[in-house]
Design an enzyme around this catalytic site. Structure first.
Site, PDB file in Angstrom:
ATOM      1  N   LEU A 133       8.000  49.781  36.414  1.00 44.82           N
ATOM      2  CA  LEU A 133       7.577  48.392  36.228  1.00 44.82           C
ATOM      3  C   LEU A 133       8.546  47.411  36.872  1.00 44.82           C
ATOM      4  CD1 LEU A 133       6.435  48.512  32.484  1.00 44.82           C
ATOM      5  CD2 LEU A 133       4.999  48.653  34.537  1.00 44.82           C
ATOM      6  N   GLY A 134       9.815  47.779  36.961  1.00 43.32           N
ATOM      7  CA  GLY A 134      10.800  46.878  37.546  1.00 43.32           C
ATOM      8  C   GLY A 134      12.179  47.508  37.534  1.00 43.32           C
ATOM      9  N   ARG A 135      13.067  46.951  38.376  1.00 42.19           N
ATOM     10  CA  ARG A 135      14.446  47.441  38.443  1.00 42.19           C
ATOM     11  C   ARG A 135      15.403  46.294  38.180  1.00 42.19           C
ATOM     12  NH1 ARG A 135      12.061  50.412  42.734  1.00 42.19           N
ATOM     13  NH2 ARG A 135      12.313  52.678  42.510  1.00 42.19           N
ATOM     14  N   GLY A 136      16.495  46.616  37.508  1.00 39.11           N
ATOM     15  CA  GLY A 136      17.516  45.619  37.243  1.00 39.11           C
ATOM     16  C   GLY A 136      18.892  46.208  37.450  1.00 39.11           C
ATOM     17  N   ALA A 158      21.070  47.030  35.284  1.00 38.11           N
ATOM     18  CA  ALA A 158      21.440  48.049  34.303  1.00 38.11           C
ATOM     19  C   ALA A 158      20.605  49.311  34.418  1.00 38.11           C
ATOM     20  CB  ALA A 158      21.328  47.481  32.886  1.00 38.11           C
ATOM     21  N   THR A 163      16.276  50.965  35.281  1.00 40.20           N
ATOM     22  CA  THR A 163      14.885  50.856  35.709  1.00 40.20           C
ATOM     23  C   THR A 163      13.976  50.860  34.487  1.00 40.20           C
ATOM     24  OG1 THR A 163      15.447  52.091  37.703  1.00 40.20           O
ATOM     25  CG2 THR A 163      13.120  51.881  37.191  1.00 40.20           C
ATOM     26  N   VAL A 164      12.968  49.987  34.512  1.00 39.53           N
ATOM     27  CA  VAL A 164      11.993  49.927  33.416  1.00 39.53           C
ATOM     28  C   VAL A 164      10.732  50.662  33.853  1.00 39.53           C
ATOM     29  CG1 VAL A 164      10.625  48.446  31.910  1.00 39.53           C
ATOM     30  CG2 VAL A 164      12.909  47.718  32.630  1.00 39.53           C
ATOM     31  N   LYS A 170      13.368  51.760  29.206  1.00 39.59           N
ATOM     32  CA  LYS A 170      14.430  51.276  30.073  1.00 39.59           C
ATOM     33  C   LYS A 170      15.428  52.403  30.262  1.00 39.59           C
ATOM     34  CE  LYS A 170      17.205  47.449  31.455  1.00 39.59           C
ATOM     35  NZ  LYS A 170      17.176  45.986  31.519  1.00 39.59           N
ATOM     36  N   ASP A 204      22.635  37.677  26.871  1.00 29.99           N
ATOM     37  CA  ASP A 204      22.070  37.521  28.214  1.00 29.99           C
ATOM     38  C   ASP A 204      20.681  36.892  28.131  1.00 29.99           C
ATOM     39  OD1 ASP A 204      22.285  37.656  30.980  1.00 29.99           O
ATOM     40  OD2 ASP A 204      21.428  39.660  31.103  1.00 29.99           O
TER      41      ASP A 204
END
Length: 411
Positions: free
Chosen positions: A15-18, A20, A22-23, A36, A130
């Protein structure tokens, strides 16, 4: 490509990367979930894994309609993952990127939801650390609220604390997203619940204005502004709403409202904002001057004036990813680096037993002081008026006060 996460979950789609991890969209025994999966270097850190397990009870215990619930924490070989409720919707950053700014009624309703979620977390002893639009999810399947706002839920609880382990960062390092960092974090003080209030007030300002109050340019300049600059007023909103924003952006943590107080007072503002269009304000130019690097731990490209504020790619040469996660680590600036141009930044510590500024007890005390001062002033004016009358009477008969109206002396 699907992969197993522990013995109970399957991750099916990214779904997405950040910064910290990957989701993933995943599947568990009770249906769809969001997983996550933290980075491998984090999963291989035994100290962090220990902290991860210690946080389990606190994170699993957060149960509130405005918090994305953590269902499970998985430690399995090289996998370290948070299994969370799946929210059918989008994040607040995506909506903000699409609309640039929101109508005040919708912005206040969304932030009030997040404040309610923070109030529950703070009551449980959990500080988010955050708070930013990327970590606010909008439930598109939930009922519409004021201004057509979808229910807002805060996610990613505990991630900042996990990454900020003593071995990975020292007391001289800052962990967070520059645009939303409270000044006490920039100065190297430990995080308290007040840092979440500061960040949430920054989010509210951004929803209304389309830009953050202290963002723009190099991250070092952003950090300095948090400590040395006062917030610029936003034209077109009510005085009451502006005063709430100013109070929650106070440099002194003790001057900020609690999350529950902020939520209640924001909802009081909603009826006065009904039908108000988005504000028509211009974004200030970014500072063109060179700024000190403040030893950014993860290298990134210099942000341009038109880039989203605080955008710091966390992989060398990369652009901000689809999740736009700008969580970074930087050196705490020295006092001389923060000096110069300070305006109204002095801390105002609260005496023991004194009411919290902005609280009901503080407002009642202020009203009482005003009433007492008014009564004293009226009494002084009355005394002065009588004295003036006596002096005028003395001048009219030309006699000294001791002999006027006295009986004639005996022969």
């Amino acid at each position: 490509m699907a992969r197993k996460i522990g013995s109970r979950y399957t991750a099916n789609q990214i779904l997405g990367r950040g910064s910290a991890g990957t989701v993933w969209l995943g599947e568990g025994p009770e249906g769809p979930v969001a997983i996550k999966l933290l980075r491998e270097d984090l999963a291989s850190d035994q100290e962090l894994v220990g902290r991860f397990v210690q946080e389990r009870t606190a994170l699993l215990g957060l149960d509130h309609p405005n918090v994305v619930a953590v269902r499970d924490l998985v430690v399995d070989g090289n996998d370290l993952a948070l299994v969370m409720d799946l929210v059918r919707g989008t994040d607040l950053r995506t909506r903000l990127d699409r609309e640039r700014r929101l109508a005040p009624e919708a912005a206040v309703a969304i932030v009030a939801d997040v404040a309610d979620g923070l109030a529950a977390a703070h009551a449980a002893g959990v500080v988010h650390r955050d708070v930013k639009p990327e970590n606010v999810l909008l439930d598109m399947q939930g009922p519409l609220g004021p201004g057509g706002a979808h229910p807002a839920l805060l996610t990613d609880f505990g991630v900042a604390k996990l990454i900020d382990s003593p071995r990975r960062t020292r007391a001289t390092k800052i962990i967070g997203t520059p645009d939303y960092l409270a000044p006490e974090l920039v100065e190297g003080l430990p995080p308290t619940a007040a840092v979440d209030i500061y960040a949430l007030a920054t989010v509210l300002y951004e929803l209304l204005a389309g830009f953050t109050p202290f963002g723009g340019g190099h991250p070092g300049a952003v950090l300095r502004r948090h400590v040395t600059e006062t917030v610029v007023p936003l034209p077109g909103i009510t005085d009451e709403l502006w005063q709430l924003i100013v109070q929650c952006l106070a440099k002194a943590p003790a001057s900020r409202l609690r999350a529950s107080e902020l939520a209640a007072r924001l909802r009081e503002q909603v009826p006065m904002l009904t039908g108000m269009p988005p504000l028509d304000v211009d974004e200030p130019d970014a500072e063109p001057a060179e700024e000190p690097s403040y030893d950014a731990v993860v290298p990134g490209e210099r942000a341009t004036a038109r880039e989203r504020r605080g955008s710091v790619p966390l992989v060398p040469g990369a652009k901000p990813d689809s999740n736009r996660d700008t969580h970074t680590s930087m050196r705490v600036p020295a006092p001389d680096e923060l000096a110069g141009g300070a305006r109204g930044t002095a801390r105002a510590p609260r005496a023991a037993g004194a009411p919290r500024p902005g609280s009901a007890r503080h407002r009642a005390q202020t009203r009482r002081r005003r009433l007492v001062l008014g009564a004293v002033t009226a009494a002084l004016l009355a005394v002065v008026g009588v004295g003036a009358w006596l002096a005028t009477s003395d001048a009219d008969d030309g006699q000294p006060p001791a002999t006027r109206n006295s009986a004639p002396a005996s022969p």
